[in-house]
Design a protein around this motif. Sequence first.
Motif, PDB file in Angstrom:
ATOM      1  N   GLY A  42       0.819  -1.200   0.000  1.00  0.00           N
ATOM      2  CA  GLY A  42       0.000   0.000   0.000  1.00  0.00           C
ATOM      3  C   GLY A  42       0.855   1.253   0.000  1.00  0.00           C
ATOM      4  N   SER A  46      -1.132   4.830   4.530  1.00  0.00           N
ATOM      5  CA  SER A  46      -2.381   4.058   4.446  1.00  0.00           C
ATOM      6  C   SER A  46      -2.568   3.097   5.615  1.00  0.00           C
ATOM      7  N   ARG A  48      -0.102   1.071   6.982  1.00  0.00           N
ATOM      8  CA  ARG A  48       0.719  -0.139   6.918  1.00  0.00           C
ATOM      9  C   ARG A  48       1.522  -0.368   8.193  1.00  0.00           C
ATOM     10  N   SER A 234      -3.574  -5.611   1.132  1.00  0.00           N
ATOM     11  CA  SER A 234      -3.421  -4.262   0.612  1.00  0.00           C
ATOM     12  C   SER A 234      -4.119  -3.250   1.496  1.00  0.00           C
ATOM     13  N   THR A 235      -3.408  -2.159   1.784  1.00  0.00           N
ATOM     14  CA  THR A 235      -4.001  -1.068   2.550  1.00  0.00           C
ATOM     15  C   THR A 235      -4.382   0.101   1.644  1.00  0.00           C
ATOM     16  N   ALA A 236      -4.343  -0.109   0.344  1.00  0.00           N
ATOM     17  CA  ALA A 236      -4.679   0.952  -0.601  1.00  0.00           C
ATOM     18  C   ALA A 236      -6.193   1.064  -0.703  1.00  0.00           C
TER      19      ALA A 236
END
Length: 264
Positions: A42, A46, A48, A234-236
């Motif tokens: 990410g 965000s 992480r 994913s932290t996006a």
Amino acid sequence: MEGPEGGAAVSAVGFGVRGPRGWVFRGVDIDAAPGSLVAVEGPSGSGRTCLLLALTGRMRSAEGTATVAGSRLPKQLSAVRRVSALAHVPGVTDLDPALTVAEHIRERALLQRRFDGSLRGLLRGVLRPRSARRAEARHRTDAALAAAGLDLDALPKGPRTAVRDLERVEALRLSLALALAGEPLVIAVDDTDLKLADTERAEVWAQLRAVAAAGTTVVAVCSRAPDDADVVVSTAPARPTAVTATPTPTDKEAADALAEAGRA
């Protein structure tokens, strides 16, 4: 649950951390077997790093649950801290640029001997001959350096090389070795590919893959996950997969979260 080689399973369901201004991340689902290489992918900001801190018991979660080596979060923070370690986390595990590599290693060995392990283990250590204690410490240090891929003789001034003179990959390897010296079941590594060339990035991921293959579960933050990661979250916010973070935290929220981790 411990794996055959000493790693630990890491799982999470609806896991989230809330800061003073809102959610840092939330809705995290992870299912990683012992000895897995888990890539947390990410953009910067965000959530992480906060996810790493929460999964290692350094930050209290606000919703959902997670289990690390059989210990449940957020109820068993101290148990998770005992079996996990952090490497290369800005604001938490920073190396002192003025100290040499050897000084960092000696300092870690002293901390390991004084604060790690049970009271019974500490008493046993005191009663053992000094030569035996020193030999064991050297063995653990050598094993950690080998696992991290850090060759002291290849450094500009060998072990006397100051941290400020290390290349970025060498500094990451040193931080990794210091964390591995405690023989954790889970190691969390931040910013694995920050400002690295493609060849350097591949080199770092190969080392982390080797650490995982040897039995230590690795959870590593990156901007782009490698193809051979066992688990990718994913932290996006724009591309929610295994992890959804809403909203993206501000710099103030991230600073507040790191300060809270330091108090944990």
